[in-house]
Design a protein around this motif. Structure first.
Motif: not given
Lengths: 735, 155
Positions: B90-106
């Motif tokens: 959240x602080x770094x505004x990492x996601x763009x489209x966000x689709x891969x991000x749940x997997x990336x975070x896990x």
């Protein structure tokens, strides 16, 4: 700078003063689709603005001061949702912490005479095409709110000031919030004229504000098209003929009708078959088991070798050749040159490969057709739905959902919507979600077009460039996708980066120049792919300039600068990059540098890459320094994100991106043979955002074009070898 | 019928045992935060934790799971974005489209489970998820920031 004074048209007034009563009826789906983590179906909400006072077309304010800003363009990761909201909020003078956003629907836009303008989200146009009217939308709403407050207090509006969603009557110090006067403001006549702020008055535009759409992307709550669930929804998996131009001959549905969950097997148009089942996994399993017979059609024997041959012929042919830019007499200049240099470059087909495969959900009955889909152009999606539904446009509607990547694939092409409606039509009353497998997505892209390019340059005794002939041979996107855009048969988009002037102008002044395109259109569907033709054209121009500099015995930076006297903004970004990277000073052990600069999508961008190549040909890209002058920079931290991201997309293309053709179809099937750049290959990126003001350039695409040529030029500096065919990884290892 | 332990709850699912865990999560349980993108275990969009380890759920048949194996999905990491990785993202505004991000975070969370202070090299080797928007540099910074947030939380 003088303030912009804008006229509010009479027609717009009539429309805006009609309340948005129709917004979001039925299966409404706004940006905020609340789906609890365990819900399977049936939970969705109306648009946030439903039943609330609309103040002008772009703004709705809730009694608790929450400001809803309408966003016409699509959010696909590029941050346009936040940037556009910043533009409205700047003029609205609202509390940024109380903003939410919603997408108006394409059907509503049509019913209201396109009051929100174009929905098209491509060509890096989201902000640069609409900044004026969305800022105006914020200003109109602010003036209406001020008037409502003045009316409430029975004072002149000129005595009232708005800031942070609070209106103050300055002489008396009385205050009222936006929420308290929103209802009254919505009843007022919008002002005829509004003034927009000078850029030096901006407080929200230009700030590195965090995105508005991050929270739900961190915990799985963000709904993408693939995630949509509706009551009674069925799922479809589809297979279209793997050969371009082929057709579906027959299928033996009896072999799969007894499989778990299977409801129906349907023909979809002329070329595809779909299995509809309770779950997508069941549908896809049955599809895999379904015996299908194809009519492979006229392209059954087409392969990459035949396409290459077709393009090679175009490099020296005089048939179907169009001139995109011409100055002086290039033939004479080349004949008189002290030295000539010639090289041929080649760029392949590439797939968009969005992380979220193509999908759409459709619900059809004989008097209504609704579609939910991730789309870069809701209006084009609506047209596809109308055409496929057999219903009039006022019986159709499209609800936009955030995209799991777009990159151009979901803008001009809505084949997935056509298919979804076609399937839903065969199951009236049941919502059907169509999802392509990754393999289907790879087989049925609208591919980055293939081109080859022969360049011949002439140098005088002093090593000055006196003539340049650029002959592109290959595919036109417009000829297939938008033939109306051709100009006497010529595709101007092919010449991106080579134009004499405009948003995609050449960055150099060459006294004798001829840029031509031999149009050769193989039967592989081309499409707009992030950056479009600047991707290969920047490689052709920037790598060949490096070759010329080398042949002239000149420094690549100084050689470029000597041709840029008339392009001060291009030269400025190049100079900043050179200074930041330390051009001319040692880069470190085994590390070598390469430069590139382009003007495209209205922005000026440059990059310097630092790479090393080991004795096995393994490339490491250590760092890329990049500068962007987009005129106005709405959100610098999002620009940084776009620059870094564009390098991943552009370098994936350079290193690995190739779709080869065999037996009339694409050979690659998934990420194992169409790889993408990974974390361990990602260079450090230093982004310099240097807005010079006075114009609005694009952001999402321009920098993608400088990554590849900068790296290629650095590879030459490291190895002494020119690689002129993309992708490069295997050639590096073999060299 | 499969009995699963997901995000701390035991659930029973009526499903063919060969169905990949990904599709059971998405279609039987409505846990759509876990994404489908490649289906062959390559891209990492479907990453979940099984007993704390990152697993690409698109290639794991549900029959290989049982009630003793603790499955955690993105929805179970924390619903209120309080996990250090979510705070950092959240602080770094990492996601763009966000689709891969749940997997990336896990994937990042599993890395931190094993290696509470990974260096860049460890991140490069362990985070092999595909992101076509190109968020890698912010992902890397996000992991380092999450380590800092973790430390601050403990001090």
């Amino acid at each position: 700078m003088k303030n912009d004074t804008l006229n509010v048209s009479r027609r717009e007034f009539l429309i805006t003063s009609t309340r948005a009563a129709g917004l979001g009826v039925g299966f409404s789906l706004g940006l905020y689709l609340p789906m609890s983590t365990t819900a399977v179906a049936g939970e969705w909400d109306e648009l946030p603005s439903e039943g609330l006072p609309e103040i002008g077309a772009w703004v709705v304010i809730q009694p608790d001061d929450t400001v809803i800003i309408r966003i016409a363009r699509s959010e696909m990761g590029q941050g346009t949702l936040t940037g556009l909201a910043q533009l409205v909020a700047e003029e609205l003078e609202c509390d940024w912490d109380k903003i939410i956003t919603e997408y108006p629907t394409p059907g509503e836009n049509r019913a209201r005479d396109r009051i929100w303008g174009s929905f098209s989200t491509g060509g890096s146009r989201g902000i640069r095409d609409s900044h004026r009217y969305v800022r105006k939308g914020g200003a109109v709403a602010r003036e209406m709110l001020l008037q409502a407050a003045a009316d409430r207090w029975d004072v002149p509006k000129g005595e009232c000031r708005a800031a942070n969603s609070v209106i103050t009557h300055q002489p008396s110090g009385r205050t009222v919030t936006y929420g308290q006067v929103a209802e009254a403001a919505s009843e007022l006549i919008p002002p005829q004229h509004v003034e927009l702020k000078d850029p030096d008055e901006w407080q929200i535009i230009g700030k590195p504000i965090p995105r508005l759409d991050t929270d739900d992307k961190l915990n799985g709550k963000q709904i993408f098209g693939t995630d949509l669930q509706l009551p009674g929804m069925l799922n479809a998996a589809i297979k279209a003929c793997p050969t371009f131009g082929g057709r579906l001959k027959s299928f033996d549905e009896k072999k799969v009708t007894g499989m778990p969950g299977v409801r129906k097997v349907v023909r979809v148009g002329e070329d595809a078959v779909a299995v509809v089942a309770d779950t997508w996994w069941q549908a896809n399993q049955a599809l895999d088991a379904l015996p299908i017979t194809w009519d492979h059609g006229p392209n059954a024997k087409l392969d990459s070798a035949a396409i290459d041959q077709m393009l090679e012929e175009g490099l020296s042919s005089d048939k179907e050749v169009f001139v995109g830019n011409k100055a002086g007499d290039v033939n004479r200049a080349l004949k008189g040159a002290a030295k000539t240099v010639e090289a041929t470059y080649r760029y392949p087909y590439q797939n968009h490969a969005t992380m979220e495969p193509m999908n759409a959900t459709a619900l059809w009955s004989k008097d209504k057709c609704e579609v939910w889909c991730p789309t870069q152009n809701g209006e084009a999606a609506l047209k596809a739905a109308v055409d496929a539904s057999g219903l009039p446009v006022d019986k159709c509607e499209v609800y936009k959902i955030h995209l799991g990547g777009g990159f151009g694939r979901r803008g001009a092409f809505h084949d997935f919507v056509t298919q979804a409606v076609n399937i839903a039509k065969q199951l009236p009353g049941s919502p059907v979600k169509l999802l392509w497998s990754r393999e289907e997505d790879m087989a049925h892209g609208h591919y980055h077009p293939i081109t080859h390019c022969k360049l011949v340059g002439g140098l005088d005794e002093a090593g000055n460039l006196t003539g340049l002939n650029v002959r592109i041979s290959g595919q036109s996107i417009l000829a297939t996708v938008m033939p109306d855009g051709l100009q006497d048969g010529m595709d101007p988009v092919t010449f991106q980066g080579f134009h004499a002037e405009g948003d995609h102008a050449i960055s150099y002044t060459v006294p004798n120049l001829l840029v031509e395109h031999a149009m050769r259109n193989p039967p592989v569907p081309p499409g707009f792919w992030r950056g479009v033709n600047i991707n290969q054209n920047a490689i052709y121009m920037e790598c060949f300039l490096d070759e010329l500099a080398h042949a002239a015995g000149k420094d690549p930076l100084e050689f470029r600068r000597s041709l840029m006297a008339d392009q001060p903004k291009s030269r400025a970004v190049l100079d900043v990059v050179a200074e930041k990277v330390g051009w001319g000073k040692p880069a470190g052990d085994g590390v070598h540098r390469g430069l590139a600069v382009v003007k495209t999508f209205g922005s000026y961008v440059a990059a310097c890459a630092e790479v090393s190549v080991d004795d096995k040909g393994k490339l490491k890209i250590h760092r890329i320094v990049a500068a962007t002058d987009p005129g106005h920079a709405v959100n610098p931290q999002q620009i940084e994100a776009q620059v870094e991201g564009s390098f991943v997309y552009g370098l994936s293309a350079l290193l690995y991106g190739e779709c080869t053709i065999k037996d009339g179809g694409v050979e690659q099937t998934n990420f194992h043979d169409f790889p993408s750049l990974l974390m361990d290959e990602m260079p450090e990126v230093e982004t310099i955002v240097m807005p010079s003001g006075g114009f609005w350039g694009g952001i999402g695409e321009p920098t993608i074009a400088v990554a590849a040529p900068a790296v290629l030029n650095a590879i030459f500096a490291a190895t002494g070898k020119r690689i002129r065919r993309v992708p490069i990884t295997q050639q590096l290892a073999a060299s | 019928m499969a009995t699963l332990n997901i995000n701390g709850e035991t659930v029973e699912v009526e499903v063919d045992g060969s169905t990949p865990l990904l599709w059971v999560l998405r279609e039987q349980l409505g846990l759509t935060g876990t994404k489908y993108a490649c289906g062959i275990g390559l891209c990492g969009s479907c990453t979940v934790h099984v007993d704390g380890e990152a697993v690409r759920s698109c290639t794991v048949p549900v029959s290989s799971m049982d009630a003793d194996k603790k499955i955690v999905t993105i929805e179970g990491l924390s619903a209120d974005n309080s996990h250090p990785l979510q705070q950092a993202w959240k602080e770094l505004d990492v996601p763009q489209c966000g689709y891969c991000q749940p997997g990336m975070i896990m994937a990042a969370a599993a890395l931190l489970n094993k290696n509470p202070e990974p260096d860049d090299e460890a991140i490069n080797q362990q985070i092999t998820n595909i992101c076509r928007c190109g968020t890698f540099n912010r992902v890397r910074r996000g992991i380092h920031l999450a380590v800092d947030i973790n430390k601050r939380g403990r001090s």
